[in-house]
Design a protein around this motif. Structure first.
Motif, PDB file in Angstrom:
ATOM      1  N   THR A   1      17.551  -2.157 -27.172  1.00 32.17           N
ATOM      2  CA  THR A   1      16.876  -1.177 -28.208  1.00 32.17           C
ATOM      3  C   THR A   1      15.600  -0.560 -27.977  1.00 32.17           C
ATOM      4  O   THR A   1      15.396   0.444 -28.631  1.00 32.17           O
ATOM      5  CB  THR A   1      16.772  -2.402 -29.136  1.00 32.17           C
ATOM      6  OG1 THR A   1      15.760  -3.373 -28.826  1.00 32.17           O
ATOM      7  CG2 THR A   1      18.104  -3.026 -29.587  1.00 32.17           C
ATOM      8  N   GLY A   2      14.989  -0.841 -26.633  1.00 34.97           N
ATOM      9  CA  GLY A   2      13.602  -0.543 -26.621  1.00 34.97           C
ATOM     10  C   GLY A   2      12.464  -1.037 -26.966  1.00 34.97           C
ATOM     11  O   GLY A   2      11.210  -0.774 -26.811  1.00 34.97           O
ATOM     12  N   TYR A   3      12.647  -2.060 -27.994  1.00 31.51           N
ATOM     13  CA  TYR A   3      11.866  -2.834 -28.522  1.00 31.51           C
ATOM     14  C   TYR A   3      11.144  -3.683 -27.548  1.00 31.51           C
ATOM     15  O   TYR A   3      11.713  -4.297 -26.630  1.00 31.51           O
ATOM     16  CB  TYR A   3      12.143  -3.880 -29.814  1.00 31.51           C
ATOM     17  CG  TYR A   3      12.552  -2.911 -30.939  1.00 31.51           C
ATOM     18  CD1 TYR A   3      11.481  -2.712 -31.834  1.00 31.51           C
ATOM     19  CD2 TYR A   3      13.836  -2.746 -31.369  1.00 31.51           C
ATOM     20  CE1 TYR A   3      11.632  -1.960 -33.001  1.00 31.51           C
ATOM     21  CE2 TYR A   3      14.197  -2.074 -32.616  1.00 31.51           C
ATOM     22  CZ  TYR A   3      12.998  -1.916 -33.581  1.00 31.51           C
ATOM     23  OH  TYR A   3      13.436  -1.138 -34.544  1.00 31.51           O
TER      24      TYR A   3
ATOM     25  N   PRO B   1       9.864  -7.314 -26.058  1.00 25.64           N
ATOM     26  CA  PRO B   1      10.691  -8.627 -25.938  1.00 25.64           C
ATOM     27  C   PRO B   1       9.994  -9.329 -27.295  1.00 25.64           C
ATOM     28  O   PRO B   1      10.960 -10.026 -27.985  1.00 25.64           O
ATOM     29  CB  PRO B   1      10.395  -9.171 -24.681  1.00 25.64           C
ATOM     30  CG  PRO B   1      10.132  -7.953 -23.645  1.00 25.64           C
ATOM     31  CD  PRO B   1       9.264  -7.038 -24.542  1.00 25.64           C
ATOM     32  N   GLU B   2       8.765  -9.345 -27.493  1.00 30.42           N
ATOM     33  CA  GLU B   2       8.184 -10.316 -28.552  1.00 30.42           C
ATOM     34  C   GLU B   2       8.794  -9.712 -29.897  1.00 30.42           C
ATOM     35  O   GLU B   2       8.991 -10.586 -30.727  1.00 30.42           O
ATOM     36  CB  GLU B   2       6.740 -10.466 -28.356  1.00 30.42           C
ATOM     37  CG  GLU B   2       6.162 -11.772 -29.258  1.00 30.42           C
ATOM     38  CD  GLU B   2       6.883 -12.782 -29.118  1.00 30.42           C
ATOM     39  OE1 GLU B   2       6.765 -13.598 -30.084  1.00 30.42           O
ATOM     40  OE2 GLU B   2       7.078 -13.355 -28.026  1.00 30.42           O
ATOM     41  N   GLU B   3       8.679  -8.522 -29.996  1.00 30.44           N
ATOM     42  CA  GLU B   3       9.323  -7.795 -31.309  1.00 30.44           C
ATOM     43  C   GLU B   3      10.616  -8.006 -31.407  1.00 30.44           C
ATOM     44  O   GLU B   3      10.993  -8.410 -32.589  1.00 30.44           O
ATOM     45  CB  GLU B   3       8.900  -6.154 -31.083  1.00 30.44           C
ATOM     46  CG  GLU B   3       7.354  -5.944 -31.195  1.00 30.44           C
ATOM     47  CD  GLU B   3       7.284  -4.234 -30.907  1.00 30.44           C
ATOM     48  OE1 GLU B   3       6.239  -3.990 -31.560  1.00 30.44           O
ATOM     49  OE2 GLU B   3       7.934  -3.556 -30.417  1.00 30.44           O
ATOM     50  N   GLN B   4      11.270  -7.805 -30.419  1.00 27.19           N
ATOM     51  CA  GLN B   4      12.821  -8.198 -30.569  1.00 27.19           C
ATOM     52  C   GLN B   4      12.977  -9.746 -31.027  1.00 27.19           C
ATOM     53  O   GLN B   4      13.991  -9.917 -31.880  1.00 27.19           O
ATOM     54  CB  GLN B   4      13.553  -7.642 -29.476  1.00 27.19           C
ATOM     55  CG  GLN B   4      15.024  -7.604 -29.313  1.00 27.19           C
ATOM     56  CD  GLN B   4      15.540  -6.596 -30.193  1.00 27.19           C
ATOM     57  OE1 GLN B   4      15.162  -5.445 -29.944  1.00 27.19           O
ATOM     58  NE2 GLN B   4      15.809  -7.053 -31.279  1.00 27.19           N
ATOM     59  N   LYS B   5      12.454 -10.669 -30.364  1.00 27.58           N
ATOM     60  CA  LYS B   5      12.477 -11.987 -30.614  1.00 27.58           C
ATOM     61  C   LYS B   5      12.313 -12.097 -32.055  1.00 27.58           C
ATOM     62  O   LYS B   5      13.184 -12.763 -32.679  1.00 27.58           O
ATOM     63  CB  LYS B   5      11.704 -12.770 -29.683  1.00 27.58           C
ATOM     64  CG  LYS B   5      11.905 -14.492 -30.010  1.00 27.58           C
ATOM     65  CD  LYS B   5      11.152 -15.152 -29.118  1.00 27.58           C
ATOM     66  CE  LYS B   5       9.707 -15.031 -29.328  1.00 27.58           C
ATOM     67  NZ  LYS B   5       9.062 -16.126 -28.619  1.00 27.58           N
ATOM     68  N   GLN B   6      11.085 -11.660 -32.774  1.00 26.28           N
ATOM     69  CA  GLN B   6      11.087 -11.819 -34.234  1.00 26.28           C
ATOM     70  C   GLN B   6      11.875 -11.113 -34.915  1.00 26.28           C
ATOM     71  O   GLN B   6      12.479 -11.865 -35.977  1.00 26.28           O
ATOM     72  CB  GLN B   6       9.355 -11.321 -34.400  1.00 26.28           C
ATOM     73  CG  GLN B   6       8.428 -12.103 -33.484  1.00 26.28           C
ATOM     74  CD  GLN B   6       8.300 -13.525 -34.002  1.00 26.28           C
ATOM     75  OE1 GLN B   6       8.771 -14.147 -34.997  1.00 26.28           O
ATOM     76  NE2 GLN B   6       8.204 -14.374 -33.077  1.00 26.28           N
ATOM     77  N   TRP B   7      12.205 -10.068 -34.669  1.00 24.77           N
ATOM     78  CA  TRP B   7      13.590  -9.437 -35.479  1.00 24.77           C
ATOM     79  C   TRP B   7      14.738 -10.271 -35.578  1.00 24.77           C
ATOM     80  O   TRP B   7      15.505 -10.277 -36.499  1.00 24.77           O
ATOM     81  CB  TRP B   7      13.674  -8.206 -34.798  1.00 24.77           C
ATOM     82  CG  TRP B   7      14.510  -7.222 -35.828  1.00 24.77           C
ATOM     83  CD1 TRP B   7      14.192  -6.333 -36.506  1.00 24.77           C
ATOM     84  CD2 TRP B   7      16.029  -7.003 -35.843  1.00 24.77           C
ATOM     85  NE1 TRP B   7      15.096  -5.691 -37.403  1.00 24.77           N
ATOM     86  CE2 TRP B   7      16.338  -6.316 -36.704  1.00 24.77           C
ATOM     87  CE3 TRP B   7      16.936  -7.672 -35.054  1.00 24.77           C
ATOM     88  CZ2 TRP B   7      17.542  -5.653 -36.905  1.00 24.77           C
ATOM     89  CZ3 TRP B   7      18.336  -7.503 -35.245  1.00 24.77           C
ATOM     90  CH2 TRP B   7      18.751  -6.384 -36.326  1.00 24.77           C
ATOM     91  N   LEU B   8      15.050 -10.691 -34.406  1.00 20.63           N
ATOM     92  CA  LEU B   8      16.241 -11.618 -33.988  1.00 20.63           C
ATOM     93  C   LEU B   8      16.185 -12.830 -34.945  1.00 20.63           C
ATOM     94  O   LEU B   8      17.301 -13.311 -35.657  1.00 20.63           O
ATOM     95  CB  LEU B   8      16.777 -11.766 -32.569  1.00 20.63           C
ATOM     96  CG  LEU B   8      17.175 -10.520 -31.953  1.00 20.63           C
ATOM     97  CD1 LEU B   8      17.117 -10.845 -30.457  1.00 20.63           C
ATOM     98  CD2 LEU B   8      18.704 -10.138 -32.616  1.00 20.63           C
TER      99      LEU B   8
END
Length: 214
Positions: free
Chosen positions: A68-70, A72-79
């Motif tokens: 996605t290009g996010y 890693p920490e941003e992606q973790k919170q989103w998930l």
């Protein structure tokens, strides 16, 4: 509302199991006012997330982040918020959650990867912590349960020579989603050998709910 309760006792009968539970909050008024007669129950055996579960979760989150290009920490919170939306559970902390919560979080993020065609750095079969749920997701999103490529339905229970697949009710038949290559192999070596070789199997696919293991 969601709250933790303490099980004080139980009694089993032919009708099922009767539980005596202690709720930390005073909810009698709420039960009376809204005439509540049913509730959902989730049992927690107290076991904490395992090192293997944590490894699977973080590896999958990293693959999704790379796609996605996010960050890693941003992606973790989103998930984590996706997990809340899809399960109705509370915010999850992967440092000290239960094994049951970790299993469901892994289910959610693998479902998301399969649904959106996100490639993983290893086979999704190696990431799952719930094989029956994974096989269900593969059928739902038309992904091969062995390799993750686009797949098609393989009937582990033969429909029968001469029958029209478009007219036969196959809702009670065990199915698995396989790519063209693995579909051919399944027909060549048979169901038993295929199960032993690839560790996947057909399930009764019920899109409105969860499927039963084959």
């Amino acid at each position: 509302m969601h709250t933790a309760v303490e099980i004080r006792g139980y009694r089993e009968s032919s009708a099922g199991t009767e539980l005596v539970v202690s709720v930390p909050d005073r909810i009698g008024g709420l039960i009376k006012k809204k005439e509540i007669r049913s509730a959902q129950l989730r049992l927690d055996d107290g076991r904490h997330i395992s090192a293997e579960q944590r490894k699977k979760a973080y590896a999958t989150m990293r693959d999704i982040s790379d796609y996605t290009g996010y960050l890693p920490e941003e992606q973790k919170q989103w998930l984590k918020y996706l997990y809340i939306c899809r399960t109705g559970r509370e915010y999850i902390h992967l440092s000290d959650c239960s094994m049951d919560e970790a299993r469901e979080f892994i289910n959610v993020i693998l479902d998301y990867a399969l649904e959106n065609g996100i490639p993983l750095s290893e086979n999704a079969l190696e990431r799952t912590d719930d094989i029956n749920r994974y096989l269900y997701a593969c059928l739902l999103y038309k992904k091969c349960a062995v390799c993750g490529r686009p797949g098609e339905i393989h009937h582990e229970d033969a429909i029968g020579m001469g029958n029209d697949r478009r007219q036969v009710d196959d809702s009670g038949y065990r199915k698995i989603c396989l790519c063209r290559l693995h579909h051919t192999i399944a027909h060549q070596i048979g169901a038993v050998s295929f199960r032993q070789m690839y560790r996947v199997y057909g399930i009764v696919f019920a899109p409105e709910g969860r499927s039963a293991a084959g």
